[in-house]
Design a protein around this motif. Sequence first.
Motif, PDB file in Angstrom:
ATOM      1  N   PRO A  63      35.014  43.175  -1.958  1.00 25.33           N
ATOM      2  CA  PRO A  63      34.846  41.932  -1.192  1.00 25.33           C
ATOM      3  C   PRO A  63      34.340  42.214   0.219  1.00 25.33           C
ATOM      4  N   ASP A  64      33.678  41.246   0.815  1.00 24.71           N
ATOM      5  CA  ASP A  64      33.144  41.383   2.167  1.00 24.71           C
ATOM      6  C   ASP A  64      33.791  40.364   3.084  1.00 24.71           C
ATOM      7  N   LYS A  65      33.975  40.750   4.333  1.00 26.08           N
ATOM      8  CA  LYS A  65      34.359  39.754   5.335  1.00 26.08           C
ATOM      9  C   LYS A  65      33.378  39.745   6.513  1.00 26.08           C
ATOM     10  N   GLU A  66      32.340  40.567   6.411  1.00 25.18           N
ATOM     11  CA  GLU A  66      31.250  40.583   7.377  1.00 25.18           C
ATOM     12  C   GLU A  66      29.932  40.675   6.599  1.00 25.18           C
ATOM     13  N   PRO A  67      28.822  40.234   7.188  1.00 22.75           N
ATOM     14  CA  PRO A  67      27.545  40.355   6.481  1.00 22.75           C
ATOM     15  C   PRO A  67      27.167  41.820   6.272  1.00 22.75           C
ATOM     16  N   GLN A  68      26.531  42.089   5.139  1.00 17.74           N
ATOM     17  CA  GLN A  68      26.075  43.434   4.792  1.00 17.74           C
ATOM     18  C   GLN A  68      24.566  43.402   4.604  1.00 17.74           C
ATOM     19  N   ILE A  69      23.895  44.465   5.023  1.00 17.45           N
ATOM     20  CA  ILE A  69      22.458  44.576   4.805  1.00 17.45           C
ATOM     21  C   ILE A  69      22.202  45.654   3.758  1.00 17.45           C
ATOM     22  N   GLU A  70      21.441  45.291   2.731  1.00 17.42           N
ATOM     23  CA  GLU A  70      21.065  46.249   1.687  1.00 17.42           C
ATOM     24  C   GLU A  70      19.552  46.367   1.626  1.00 17.42           C
ATOM     25  N   ARG A  71      19.118  47.570   1.328  1.00 15.59           N
ATOM     26  CA  ARG A  71      17.683  47.833   1.161  1.00 15.59           C
ATOM     27  C   ARG A  71      17.469  48.325  -0.264  1.00 15.59           C
ATOM     28  N   LEU A  72      16.908  47.471  -1.090  1.00 17.76           N
ATOM     29  CA  LEU A  72      16.679  47.784  -2.497  1.00 17.76           C
ATOM     30  C   LEU A  72      15.192  47.967  -2.742  1.00 17.76           C
ATOM     31  N   PRO A  73      14.820  48.844  -3.679  1.00 16.41           N
ATOM     32  CA  PRO A  73      13.401  49.073  -3.947  1.00 16.41           C
ATOM     33  C   PRO A  73      12.715  47.812  -4.471  1.00 16.41           C
ATOM     34  N   ALA A  74      11.422  47.695  -4.175  1.00 17.99           N
ATOM     35  CA  ALA A  74      10.643  46.599  -4.733  1.00 17.99           C
ATOM     36  C   ALA A  74      10.718  46.655  -6.255  1.00 17.99           C
ATOM     37  N   GLY A  75      10.919  45.491  -6.868  1.00 18.55           N
ATOM     38  CA  GLY A  75      11.000  45.421  -8.324  1.00 18.55           C
ATOM     39  C   GLY A  75      12.352  45.763  -8.905  1.00 18.55           C
ATOM     40  N   ALA A  76      13.312  46.159  -8.086  1.00 20.09           N
ATOM     41  CA  ALA A  76      14.652  46.504  -8.592  1.00 20.09           C
ATOM     42  C   ALA A  76      15.298  45.288  -9.250  1.00 20.09           C
TER      43      ALA A  76
END
Length: 251
Positions: A63-76
């Motif tokens: 679970p999250d209580k703060e915003p998270q930034i994810e970097r996923l490959p194009a087309g994932a």
Amino acid sequence: MEAVLAQSTGFFKERPAAAGLASAFSAVWVHRMAEHDAPPIVITPDATIDLQWIDGRFRIAGPDKEPQIERLPAGAVIVGFRFRPGAAAGWLGVPAGEILGGRLDLSELWGTRVRELSNRIKATPDLAGMVRQLENTIGMRTEGRDALDPLMGRAFDVIKAGLPPETPLVPFLQRHLHMSERTLRRRFEDAFGYGPKTLDRILRFHRFRHLREKAGDASTAVLAVEAGYADQAHLIRESRRLTGITPAALT
């Protein structure tokens, strides 16, 4: 490249979990990133925990209580199984507080036992076929097991609906659930990863977003009060805290 809210990029589709999964999961979703120049995505707290299949492995998100930034490959492509409120801890065998803010490979929690699930998933270019494999495999681990915490599920529903105005949250829940404050906090942290006040903040913000989707051009100030905020300024502070942007910038 500027980050965007997760569901505003690529292809996203969600549906209710099939009968064999419904004792522990509420929904199944698929998110395919754009084929070119996929931007970083912002995951905002939504009071959920997901079992995800990504890059040929299972992982736990939230679970999250703060915003998270994810970097996923194009087309994932990510296939997600959203746990019902209070069910993740029982299914995983780990209190939600121990995975707070995490993006964990399931093997970090289960060790070599995760191979029993992963080995059943065969590579296929057919996304619908992949989802069926995942549903069948996770269903084998789910059917006949009692993962839900009914009392915490009830507490979630009470908070999601919104308390009467000016009602102190923790004393209300203590009376409603017949628990001491210490027990209440421990049970919440085990089931959701954080205490009742944090859950209330997250669900109130999503109540506002739902109201805005239904209301169209209605006044933000009016919707803020209807959702349970003291005023529009209170809403803006919470929006920045949970998403990093103002309500006006949300899509």
